[in-house]
Design an enzyme around this catalytic site. Structure first.
Site, PDB file in Angstrom:
ATOM      1  N   ASN A 105      -2.642   6.586  -6.771  1.00 40.65           N
ATOM      2  CA  ASN A 105      -2.103   7.010  -5.303  1.00 40.65           C
ATOM      3  C   ASN A 105      -1.067   7.587  -5.335  1.00 40.65           C
ATOM      4  O   ASN A 105      -0.539   8.404  -6.440  1.00 40.65           O
ATOM      5  CB  ASN A 105      -2.442   6.123  -4.233  1.00 40.65           C
ATOM      6  CG  ASN A 105      -1.996   4.477  -4.387  1.00 40.65           C
ATOM      7  OD1 ASN A 105      -2.407   3.895  -5.147  1.00 40.65           O
ATOM      8  ND2 ASN A 105      -1.338   4.274  -3.518  1.00 40.65           N
ATOM      9  N   ASP A 106       0.067   7.201  -4.468  1.00 40.55           N
ATOM     10  CA  ASP A 106       1.267   7.911  -4.158  1.00 40.55           C
ATOM     11  C   ASP A 106       2.135   8.426  -5.381  1.00 40.55           C
ATOM     12  O   ASP A 106       2.245   7.653  -6.079  1.00 40.55           O
ATOM     13  CB  ASP A 106       2.041   7.110  -3.251  1.00 40.55           C
ATOM     14  CG  ASP A 106       1.557   6.058  -2.330  1.00 40.55           C
ATOM     15  OD1 ASP A 106       0.217   6.464  -2.018  1.00 40.55           O
ATOM     16  OD2 ASP A 106       2.206   5.473  -1.355  1.00 40.55           O
ATOM     17  N   PRO A 107       2.565   9.493  -5.402  1.00 40.87           N
ATOM     18  CA  PRO A 107       3.727  10.023  -6.303  1.00 40.87           C
ATOM     19  C   PRO A 107       4.873   9.216  -5.931  1.00 40.87           C
ATOM     20  O   PRO A 107       5.273   8.877  -4.704  1.00 40.87           O
ATOM     21  CB  PRO A 107       3.979  11.506  -5.934  1.00 40.87           C
ATOM     22  CG  PRO A 107       3.390  11.729  -4.478  1.00 40.87           C
ATOM     23  CD  PRO A 107       2.228  10.639  -4.369  1.00 40.87           C
ATOM     24  N   GLN A 158       1.549   5.405  -8.415  1.00 45.73           N
ATOM     25  CA  GLN A 158       0.864   4.035  -7.976  1.00 45.73           C
ATOM     26  C   GLN A 158      -0.416   4.127  -8.708  1.00 45.73           C
ATOM     27  O   GLN A 158      -0.992   5.278  -8.601  1.00 45.73           O
ATOM     28  CB  GLN A 158       0.475   3.940  -6.707  1.00 45.73           C
ATOM     29  CG  GLN A 158       1.755   3.930  -5.715  1.00 45.73           C
ATOM     30  CD  GLN A 158       2.305   2.593  -5.607  1.00 45.73           C
ATOM     31  OE1 GLN A 158       1.782   1.502  -4.960  1.00 45.73           O
ATOM     32  NE2 GLN A 158       3.627   2.286  -6.150  1.00 45.73           N
ATOM     33  N   SER A 216       5.196   1.586  -3.278  1.00 40.71           N
ATOM     34  CA  SER A 216       6.026   3.009  -3.477  1.00 40.71           C
ATOM     35  C   SER A 216       7.461   2.821  -3.299  1.00 40.71           C
ATOM     36  O   SER A 216       8.029   2.001  -2.662  1.00 40.71           O
ATOM     37  CB  SER A 216       5.438   4.017  -2.514  1.00 40.71           C
ATOM     38  OG  SER A 216       3.987   4.289  -3.190  1.00 40.71           O
TER      39      SER A 216
END
Ligand code: FRU
Length: 539
Positions: free
Chosen positions: A21-23, A38, A82
């Site tokens: 998921n998230d950068p 993530q 994050s």
């Protein structure tokens, strides 16, 4: 689990297997770009979250490294969520991230530093024992208290960061200040908050250069008379919006411009599948770059069967539009190094119902830039006043690419099967409203796949384009990559990304068409389309 190749992307960032998921924490250091994200090292669904790490010299070819930050201490035992990187004076990177400390998802903010600054890859990261740096104070919801931004330095020599969160249904970005980066104090007021928007994730806050200037600014640039961008990811709706506004650094007050709606109807970096995005300033090329995550749009069972889930979209340069009212975005120039065989068309008139195939390139993995022109706006269809409260996506659902119009629909049919049993059209339709023209841009996934299982998400993503129609032209760029279509309308004014899973339009059986389904003749002024190569190295 064996990894299924079908629908994997050719030139987008994705690891060999498992969930992403998230950068996280992108930054540039001594010749390398660092990207963390993530990652679940154990499977294709969300869980067991660590910071995976890759480095690159060009944002396109990536060298995978071992995870940089993973649960190992009481202050991050249940997850490393994050966060962002800040390069401190003296060229010293530091990461701030959210640690999960118990089974109830209690969130604290930690820091990590490179173990060895002379390692060009910065492989190993240390989490000192004076963590956590920040815990939620009494009265703050400690399960909605996360995702620290890059820090910026004020004129008072204090560092500042934002954290995303909420107070009941009011989304907010908490402001923290520090003299030494170690001891952080919560400011009396959040930097920003909006009632009714719910929890804010992954806030971002940075200055932009003056109108039309493509250069980026470092987070700490004193931008007194300039504008700032405040971006949030809305947990409740799973999309993002941003405002442009002015930031009074002495009072730590941020006031959005009147031209930026400050709610879920706000400006979006992407009107499609794009979330938890993060920007960074690239000092080597003087630009600001955005990374966004696109999850899968099919069902979780399919992710497990595929053995992978999630991609990072192509990083985009961003800057302030010359109208001062929005950002412009464009894929980083380095992407062009992957362009292979090229097809060029010019001055091709298309009457209503015309469909022209762009032949000779790999249509499943391509980059296309096209400029359309039209003689005038007279045939624009009326904008139904009853749609006033609909968003663009709903209008697109009513008026897809196959519903004939006046000026438009015209555009590209991407990832199309030969007889259009499957296709993802990316197109414009021009409407005439009471006082102005409205340009709708759609990336409509409804016919993207013959497979029609429960849990498949095939929305008619769309946005309006604040385009200048004086020169009677509209341009479109699309990046097609097997299961993703990323499109940039009118030079990056309106952008949207779709994830799609064709069953026929795969590899060599994918086609690319240009179409016009409006009564007005539309001319392809110029079209350039390239086969896209794979990067030499990608995880
Ligand atoms: C956004 C998010 C963040 C959180 C992370 C956990 O997608 O929910 O708020 O830090 O993902 O993986």
């Amino acid at each position: 689990v064996s990894v299924q190749k079908l629908h994997r992307t050719g030139y987008h960032f994705q690891p060999k297997k498992h969930w992403i998921n998230d950068p996280n924490g992108p930054f540039y250091f001594n010749g390398y770009y660092h990207l963390f994200y993530q990652y679940n090292p154990k499977g294709a669904v969300w869980g067991n979250i660590v910071w995976a790490h890759s480095v690159s010299k060009d944002l396109i070819n990536w060298i995978p490294l071992e995870p940089a930050i993973f649960p190992s201490k009481p202050f991050d035992k249940y997850g490393c969520w994050s966060g962002s990187a800040t390069v401190l004076p003296g060229n010293k990177p530091v990461i701030l991230y959210t640690g999960i400390i118990d089974k109830n998802n209690t969130q604290v903010q930690n820091y990590a530093v490179p173990a060895n600054l002379s390692d060009p890859y910065l492989r190993e990261w240390i989490k000192p024992d004076n963590n956590p740096l920040i815990v939620a104070e009494k009265g703050v919801n400690k399960t909605a208290f996360r995702d620290p931004t890059t820090a910026w330095l004020g004129a008072d020599k204090q560092w500042r960061i934002l954290l995303g969160g909420r107070n009941k249904d009011t989304g907010m970005s908490f402001l923290y200040k520090s003299k030494d980066f170690m001891k952080w104090n919560k400011a009396e007021k959040p930097l920003h908050s909006v009632a009714g928007t719910g929890n804010w994730e992954c806030p971002d806050f940075f200055p932009v250069a003056e109108k039309g200037n493509k250069n980026g600014l470092d987070a700490s640039t004193n931008n007194k008379n300039g504008k700032h961008v405040h971006k949030v990811s809305l947990d409740a709706t799973r999309y993002e919006y941003y405002t442009l506004g002015s930031y009074n650094a002495e009072k730590d007050e941020y006031v959005p411009d009147k031209t930026s709606p400050d709610n879920w109807k706000g400006l979006r970096l992407d009107y499609g599948n794009f979330y938890a995005s993060k920007s960074f300033f690239d000092p080597s090329k003087n630009r600001r770059i955005y990374w966004g995550w696109a999850n899968e749009s099919d069902a979780a069972e399919d992710d497990v069967r595929k053995g992978w889930a999630g991609i990072q979209l192509i990083p985009r340069r961003i800057w302030l539009d010359s109208n001062g009212k929005q950002l412009l975005q464009w894929p980083v120039e380095e992407l062009e190094t992957l362009r292979g065989k090229k097809i060029h068309l010019s001055d091709v008139a298309m009457k209503k119902g015309d469909k022209i195939e762009v032949k000779g390139i790999t249509a499943a993995q391509a980059d296309i830039e096209v400029t359309f022109s039209f003689p005038n706006l007279d045939k624009a269809e009326p904008f139904d006043p009853s749609w006033a409260n609909l968003d663009a996506q709903d209008v697109c659902a009513k008026k897809g690419s196959f519903v004939h119009g006046g000026l438009g629909p015209f555009g590209l049919a991407t990832l199309a099967s030969q007889n259009l049993e499957e296709y993802t059209p990316v197109f414009f339709r021009v409407f005439k409203a009471a006082d102005k023209y409205k340009v709708l841009m759609c990336s409509d996934a409804r016919k993207s796949s013959l497979k029609n299982e429960k849990g498949w998400y095939k929305p008619s993503f769309a946005g309006f384009v604040d385009a200048d129609l004086a020169d009677k032209k509209l341009s479109l760029r699309s990046l097609i990559d097997n299961s993703v279509v990323e499109s940039f309308g009118a030079g990056g004014k309106t952008c949207m990304s779709s994830r799609v899973y064709p069953t026929l339009a795969i590899y060599k059986n994918a086609h690319l068409y240009v179409f016009n389904n409006g009564t007005e003749t539309v001319t392809i002024k110029t079209l350039d389309a390239w086969s896209m190569r794979r990067p030499k190295q990608m995880n």
